[in-house]
Design an enzyme around this catalytic site. Structure first.
Site, short mmCIF file in Angstrom:
data_model
loop_
_atom_site.label_atom_id
_atom_site.label_comp_id
_atom_site.label_asym_id
_atom_site.label_seq_id
_atom_site.Cartn_x
_atom_site.Cartn_y
_atom_site.Cartn_z
N CYS A 218 0.86 -1.18 0.00
CA CYS A 218 0.00 0.00 0.00
C CYS A 218 0.90 1.24 0.00
O CYS A 218 2.07 1.15 -0.35
CB CYS A 218 -0.98 -0.01 1.16
SG CYS A 218 -0.28 0.17 2.83
N ASP B 120 -8.24 3.44 1.82
CA ASP B 120 -7.28 3.64 2.90
C ASP B 120 -8.01 4.09 4.17
O ASP B 120 -8.51 5.22 4.24
CB ASP B 120 -6.25 4.69 2.49
CG ASP B 120 -5.07 4.76 3.44
OD1 ASP B 120 -5.19 4.28 4.60
OD2 ASP B 120 -4.03 5.30 3.04
N ARG C 84 -3.42 -0.83 5.42
CA ARG C 84 -3.96 -1.88 4.55
C ARG C 84 -3.02 -3.06 4.34
O ARG C 84 -3.41 -4.21 4.50
CB ARG C 84 -4.34 -1.28 3.18
CG ARG C 84 -5.45 -0.26 3.27
CD ARG C 84 -5.67 0.43 1.96
NE ARG C 84 -4.54 1.31 1.65
CZ ARG C 84 -4.37 1.94 0.51
NH1 ARG C 84 -5.25 1.79 -0.47
NH2 ARG C 84 -3.34 2.74 0.31
#
Length: 141
Positions: free
Chosen positions: A7, A111, A13
């Site tokens: 990420c 996110d 994440r």
């Protein structure tokens, strides 16, 4: 199977995806990294750790790392959490590296650092992880 989840900052994440995959596919080697390096060495973001722990995933031992072109040679599959991460990863692809890069889920994983929906993102990651494992089990059976 050696996979890396990627990420932006590697504090929400991708460490969550790493924790979920390590639990659901214990025979896989799983890591995570961020395309940006400003959190290198930091643990996952507190609210993400808390949300993960409520679902049985302990992320406390993970530390942020930065994705590099050498990761194309260390892993069998690179999993991007969104389309921008995928493009950033592809921009680092060294000549001759053929490691596949794909989205972790069928859509961008939002996110939660910005959306604040840590539980929703974890549910999405769990669903995508199970599908990924099932697809690869079929491919290698």
């Amino acid at each position: 199977m050696r996979v890396i989840c990627v990420c932006l900052g590697n504090i929400c994440r991708s460490p969550a995806a790493e924790g979920v995959l390590r639990t659901l596919a214990p025979d896989w080697t799983v890591a995570s990294a961020g395309t940006g390096g400003w959190h290198v060495g930091d643990p996952p973001y507190g609210p993400m750790q808390k949300a993960a722990l409520t679902k049985g995933y302990d992320l406390s031992g993970l530390r942020a790392a930065q994705f590099s072109d050498s990761d194309f040679h260390k892993y069998d599959l690179i999993l991007a959490m969104d389309g921008q991460n995928l493009a950033d990863i592809e921009n680092l692809r060294p000549d001759g590296a053929d490691t596949p890069v794909q989205l972790f889920a069928d859509q961008d994983v939002p996110d939660p650092y910005y959306t604040r929906d840590f539980e929703g993102v974890l549910t999405m990651i769990e669903f995508a992880a199970r599908r990924l494992i099932d697809r690869h089990a079929l491919r290698y059976s």
